[in-house]
Design a protein around this motif. Structure first.
Motif, PDB file in Angstrom:
ATOM      1  N   CYS A 214      -3.313  -3.655  13.985  1.00  0.00           N
ATOM      2  CA  CYS A 214      -2.258  -2.702  13.631  1.00  0.00           C
ATOM      3  C   CYS A 214      -2.086  -2.623  12.115  1.00  0.00           C
ATOM      4  CB  CYS A 214      -0.950  -3.112  14.299  1.00  0.00           C
ATOM      5  SG  CYS A 214       0.483  -2.137  13.799  1.00  0.00           S
ATOM      6  N   HIS A 215      -2.068  -3.776  11.457  1.00  0.00           N
ATOM      7  CA  HIS A 215      -1.914  -3.824  10.011  1.00  0.00           C
ATOM      8  C   HIS A 215      -3.107  -3.172   9.320  1.00  0.00           C
ATOM      9  CE1 HIS A 215       0.458  -7.765  10.950  1.00  0.00           C
ATOM     10  NE2 HIS A 215       1.138  -6.679  11.278  1.00  0.00           N
ATOM     11  N   LEU A 216      -4.310  -3.397   9.851  1.00  0.00           N
ATOM     12  CA  LEU A 216      -5.528  -2.854   9.266  1.00  0.00           C
ATOM     13  C   LEU A 216      -5.543  -1.330   9.337  1.00  0.00           C
ATOM     14  CD1 LEU A 216      -9.031  -4.415   9.716  1.00  0.00           C
ATOM     15  CD2 LEU A 216      -8.772  -1.940   9.760  1.00  0.00           C
ATOM     16  N   LEU A 217      -5.255  -0.780  10.521  1.00  0.00           N
ATOM     17  CA  LEU A 217      -5.260   0.671  10.699  1.00  0.00           C
ATOM     18  C   LEU A 217      -4.174   1.338   9.852  1.00  0.00           C
ATOM     19  CD1 LEU A 217      -6.335   3.186  12.107  1.00  0.00           C
ATOM     20  CD2 LEU A 217      -4.800   2.692  14.034  1.00  0.00           C
ATOM     21  N   SER A 218      -2.997   0.746   9.823  1.00  0.00           N
ATOM     22  CA  SER A 218      -1.891   1.295   9.028  1.00  0.00           C
ATOM     23  C   SER A 218      -2.233   1.302   7.542  1.00  0.00           C
ATOM     24  CB  SER A 218      -0.621   0.477   9.260  1.00  0.00           C
ATOM     25  OG  SER A 218      -0.255   0.470  10.620  1.00  0.00           O
ATOM     26  N   ALA A 219      -2.893   0.233   7.077  1.00  0.00           N
ATOM     27  CA  ALA A 219      -3.274   0.129   5.666  1.00  0.00           C
ATOM     28  C   ALA A 219      -4.328   1.164   5.294  1.00  0.00           C
ATOM     29  CB  ALA A 219      -3.792  -1.280   5.370  1.00  0.00           C
ATOM     30  N   LEU A 220      -5.276   1.444   6.179  1.00  0.00           N
ATOM     31  CA  LEU A 220      -6.323   2.436   5.915  1.00  0.00           C
ATOM     32  C   LEU A 220      -5.727   3.839   5.784  1.00  0.00           C
ATOM     33  CD1 LEU A 220      -9.292   1.361   8.223  1.00  0.00           C
ATOM     34  CD2 LEU A 220      -9.311   1.498   5.731  1.00  0.00           C
ATOM     35  N   VAL A 221      -4.833   4.192   6.713  1.00  0.00           N
ATOM     36  CA  VAL A 221      -4.185   5.504   6.668  1.00  0.00           C
ATOM     37  C   VAL A 221      -3.362   5.636   5.384  1.00  0.00           C
ATOM     38  CG1 VAL A 221      -2.492   7.007   7.779  1.00  0.00           C
ATOM     39  CG2 VAL A 221      -4.147   5.764   9.179  1.00  0.00           C
ATOM     40  N   ALA A 222      -2.616   4.591   5.054  1.00  0.00           N
ATOM     41  CA  ALA A 222      -1.800   4.603   3.835  1.00  0.00           C
ATOM     42  C   ALA A 222      -2.681   4.726   2.594  1.00  0.00           C
ATOM     43  CB  ALA A 222      -0.962   3.332   3.751  1.00  0.00           C
ATOM     44  N   GLY A 223      -3.844   4.077   2.604  1.00  0.00           N
ATOM     45  CA  GLY A 223      -4.764   4.123   1.469  1.00  0.00           C
ATOM     46  C   GLY A 223      -5.292   5.513   1.200  1.00  0.00           C
ATOM     47  N   PHE A 224      -5.675   6.247   2.255  1.00  0.00           N
ATOM     48  CA  PHE A 224      -6.199   7.596   2.078  1.00  0.00           C
ATOM     49  C   PHE A 224      -5.110   8.542   1.561  1.00  0.00           C
ATOM     50  CE2 PHE A 224      -6.958  11.945   3.484  1.00  0.00           C
ATOM     51  CZ  PHE A 224      -8.207  12.182   2.914  1.00  0.00           C
ATOM     52  N   CYS A 225      -3.949   8.525   2.188  1.00  0.00           N
ATOM     53  CA  CYS A 225      -2.850   9.409   1.777  1.00  0.00           C
ATOM     54  C   CYS A 225      -2.452   9.149   0.324  1.00  0.00           C
ATOM     55  CB  CYS A 225      -1.641   9.201   2.683  1.00  0.00           C
ATOM     56  SG  CYS A 225      -1.912   9.692   4.404  1.00  0.00           S
ATOM     57  N   THR A 226      -2.404   7.882  -0.041  1.00  0.00           N
ATOM     58  CA  THR A 226      -1.998   7.499  -1.394  1.00  0.00           C
ATOM     59  C   THR A 226      -3.014   7.951  -2.434  1.00  0.00           C
ATOM     60  OG1 THR A 226      -0.852   5.563  -0.504  1.00  0.00           O
ATOM     61  CG2 THR A 226      -1.320   5.555  -2.860  1.00  0.00           C
ATOM     62  N   THR A 227      -4.305   7.730  -2.165  1.00  0.00           N
ATOM     63  CA  THR A 227      -5.350   8.108  -3.117  1.00  0.00           C
ATOM     64  C   THR A 227      -5.341   9.605  -3.381  1.00  0.00           C
ATOM     65  OG1 THR A 227      -6.734   6.305  -2.262  1.00  0.00           O
ATOM     66  CG2 THR A 227      -7.819   7.950  -3.630  1.00  0.00           C
ATOM     67  N   PHE A 228      -5.204  10.388  -2.333  1.00  0.00           N
ATOM     68  CA  PHE A 228      -5.237  11.852  -2.478  1.00  0.00           C
ATOM     69  C   PHE A 228      -4.076  12.348  -3.341  1.00  0.00           C
ATOM     70  CE2 PHE A 228      -4.195  16.188  -1.082  1.00  0.00           C
ATOM     71  CZ  PHE A 228      -5.415  16.806  -1.301  1.00  0.00           C
ATOM     72  N   LEU A 229      -2.891  11.845  -3.090  1.00  0.00           N
ATOM     73  CA  LEU A 229      -1.710  12.324  -3.816  1.00  0.00           C
ATOM     74  C   LEU A 229      -1.624  11.788  -5.241  1.00  0.00           C
ATOM     75  CD1 LEU A 229       1.001  12.112  -1.001  1.00  0.00           C
ATOM     76  CD2 LEU A 229      -0.048  14.172  -1.929  1.00  0.00           C
ATOM     77  N   ALA A 230      -2.130  10.567  -5.459  1.00  0.00           N
ATOM     78  CA  ALA A 230      -1.954   9.914  -6.757  1.00  0.00           C
ATOM     79  C   ALA A 230      -3.107  10.130  -7.725  1.00  0.00           C
ATOM     80  CB  ALA A 230      -1.742   8.411  -6.557  1.00  0.00           C
ATOM     81  N   SER A 231      -4.231  10.682  -7.259  1.00  0.00           N
ATOM     82  CA  SER A 231      -5.427  10.789  -8.102  1.00  0.00           C
ATOM     83  C   SER A 231      -5.199  11.520  -9.420  1.00  0.00           C
ATOM     84  CB  SER A 231      -6.566  11.457  -7.320  1.00  0.00           C
ATOM     85  OG  SER A 231      -7.750  11.453  -8.088  1.00  0.00           O
ATOM     86  N   GLU A 290       1.250  -9.834   5.600  1.00  0.00           N
ATOM     87  CA  GLU A 290       1.897 -10.019   6.902  1.00  0.00           C
ATOM     88  C   GLU A 290       1.653 -11.425   7.448  1.00  0.00           C
ATOM     89  OE1 GLU A 290       3.919  -7.929   8.154  1.00  0.00           O
ATOM     90  OE2 GLU A 290       3.364  -5.879   7.634  1.00  0.00           O
ATOM     91  N   GLN A 291       0.408 -11.896   7.322  1.00  0.00           N
ATOM     92  CA  GLN A 291       0.080 -13.224   7.847  1.00  0.00           C
ATOM     93  C   GLN A 291       0.750 -14.331   7.041  1.00  0.00           C
ATOM     94  OE1 GLN A 291      -1.544 -13.524  10.808  1.00  0.00           O
ATOM     95  NE2 GLN A 291      -1.378 -11.283  10.712  1.00  0.00           N
ATOM     96  N   LEU A 292       0.795 -14.162   5.722  1.00  0.00           N
ATOM     97  CA  LEU A 292       1.451 -15.161   4.872  1.00  0.00           C
ATOM     98  C   LEU A 292       2.937 -15.270   5.194  1.00  0.00           C
ATOM     99  CD1 LEU A 292      -0.021 -14.812   1.266  1.00  0.00           C
ATOM    100  CD2 LEU A 292       0.297 -16.941   2.518  1.00  0.00           C
ATOM    101  N   LYS A 293       3.588 -14.127   5.374  1.00  0.00           N
ATOM    102  CA  LYS A 293       5.016 -14.127   5.724  1.00  0.00           C
ATOM    103  C   LYS A 293       5.245 -14.907   7.018  1.00  0.00           C
ATOM    104  CE  LYS A 293       5.943  -9.710   5.779  1.00  0.00           C
ATOM    105  NZ  LYS A 293       6.708  -8.462   5.981  1.00  0.00           N
ATOM    106  N   LYS A 294       4.403 -14.619   8.025  1.00  0.00           N
ATOM    107  CA  LYS A 294       4.556 -15.285   9.323  1.00  0.00           C
ATOM    108  C   LYS A 294       4.361 -16.798   9.199  1.00  0.00           C
ATOM    109  CE  LYS A 294       3.160 -11.466  12.357  1.00  0.00           C
ATOM    110  NZ  LYS A 294       2.130 -10.978  13.318  1.00  0.00           N
ATOM    111  N   GLU A 295       3.287 -17.187   8.480  1.00  0.00           N
ATOM    112  CA  GLU A 295       2.981 -18.616   8.359  1.00  0.00           C
ATOM    113  C   GLU A 295       4.039 -19.356   7.549  1.00  0.00           C
ATOM    114  OE1 GLU A 295       0.648 -20.217  10.041  1.00  0.00           O
ATOM    115  OE2 GLU A 295       0.219 -18.271  10.963  1.00  0.00           O
ATOM    116  N   LEU A 296       4.531 -18.727   6.490  1.00  0.00           N
ATOM    117  CA  LEU A 296       5.563 -19.373   5.674  1.00  0.00           C
ATOM    118  C   LEU A 296       6.867 -19.542   6.442  1.00  0.00           C
ATOM    119  CD1 LEU A 296       4.950 -17.636   2.222  1.00  0.00           C
ATOM    120  CD2 LEU A 296       4.616 -20.048   2.748  1.00  0.00           C
TER     121      LEU A 296
END
Length: 307
Positions: A214-231, A290-296
């Motif tokens: 879930c974290h991986l897919l969400s990060a990929l979608v966020a990465g594409f949207c961000t790159t396009f708008l911020a370029s 996300e994993q660091l937060k959980k483990e800490l």
């Protein structure tokens, strides 16, 4: 980002800031060659940096840099990059949930899109002002070349801080704050809000559990949207920061010069490495965060139970 279930304990602000800083540093170390390739592609065509070498594509740029200037050049500016993540990413990402909760305080409903955007604007703006000197040094070290008899302006990270402050001015360390603020407001709002909304949709609709896929897919979608708008803002920011004193009177002048001399496509120079870098950076950072937060928090609960 997405409220934990009742059986889970909310991560503290300190845990979020620490986790964000560590995760961002790890992501930066792994993806830094892509960032260097992006900077070289973005300044290509600029008068002061033009040379017989032409960079083509992401892998071509990385390969050319490694062959002509050596592998270490791909990591030129890394210390400043790490300093930037410690002072910048730890705040803009680590404080996002806390600020979002502040805007939503007293309301029983989930945070609105406006709350999320407001949180992104505030954390991104504060982080840019604090971390701007590290951004200036990082970009300049990545951009400089020692080929064709050109003497590098700086020999290292701390040398760059000293020379910029003494030969130009202390305020030069905040050069390009306006385009960088615009860029990072776009990035922070798009990246964090898109990630937050995407993750929430996947979890709340029971498409994926709140875990690594879930974290991986969400990060990929966020990465594409961000790159396009911020370029566009990213390219202008890089050109302006790397410019010699007096080369561009202002940020709008820099943008207009790019437009008239190179056309509108100049604002999307380095788009592919930008996306590859930001998408991979997002995946590494958000998954580790996300994993660091959980483990800490697990470690904290274990310590509390034993005491």
């Amino acid at each position: 980002m997405v409220s934990p279930t009742t059986s889970e304990v909310h991560p503290t602000m300190g845990v979020k800031i620490f986790s964000a800083g560590v995760a961002a540093c790890l992501a930066d170390i792994i993806t830094f060659p892509l960032d260097t390739a992006k900077v070289r592609l973005q300044i290509q065509g600029e008068g002061q940096t033009s040379s017989t070498i032409r960079y083509k594509g992401v892998l071509g740029t990385i390969t050319t840099l490694a062959k002509t200037e050596g592998l270490p050049k791909l990591y030129s500016g890394l210390p400043a990059g790490i300093q930037r993540q410690i002072s910048f990413a730890s705040l803009r990402i680590g404080l996002y949930d806390t600020v979002q909760e502040y805007f939503s305080s007293g309301k029983e409903t989930p945070p609105t899109l406006g709350n999320r955007i407001s949180a992104g604007l505030m954390t991104g703006g504060v982080a840019v002002f604090i971390g701007q000197p590290t951004e200036v040094v990082k970009v300049r070290l990545q951009a400089q070349s020692h080929l064709h008899g050109i003497k590098p302006r700086y020999t290292g990270t701390y040398n760059a801080y000293r020379i910029i402050a003494t030969t130009e001015s202390l305020s030069t360390l905040w050069k390009g704050t306006t385009p960088n603020l615009l860029r990072n407001v776009i990035i922070n709002c798009t990246e964090l809000v898109t990630y937050d909304l995407m993750k929430g949709a996947l979890v709340n609709n029971q498409i994926l559990a709140d875990d690594v896929p879930c974290h991986l897919l969400s990060a990929l979608v966020a990465g594409f949207c961000t790159t396009f708008l911020a370029s566009p803002a990213d390219v202008v920011k890089t050109r302006f920061i790397n410019s010699l004193p007096g080369q561009y009177p202002s940020v709008p002048s820099c943008a207009m010069t790019m437009f008239t001399k190179e056309g509108p496509t100049a604002f999307f120079k380095g788009f592919v490495p930008s996306f590859l870098r930001l998408a991979s950076w997002n995946v590494i950072m958000f998954v580790c965060f996300e994993q660091l937060k959980k483990e800490l928090m697990k470690s904290r609960q274990t310590v509390d139970c034993t005491t």
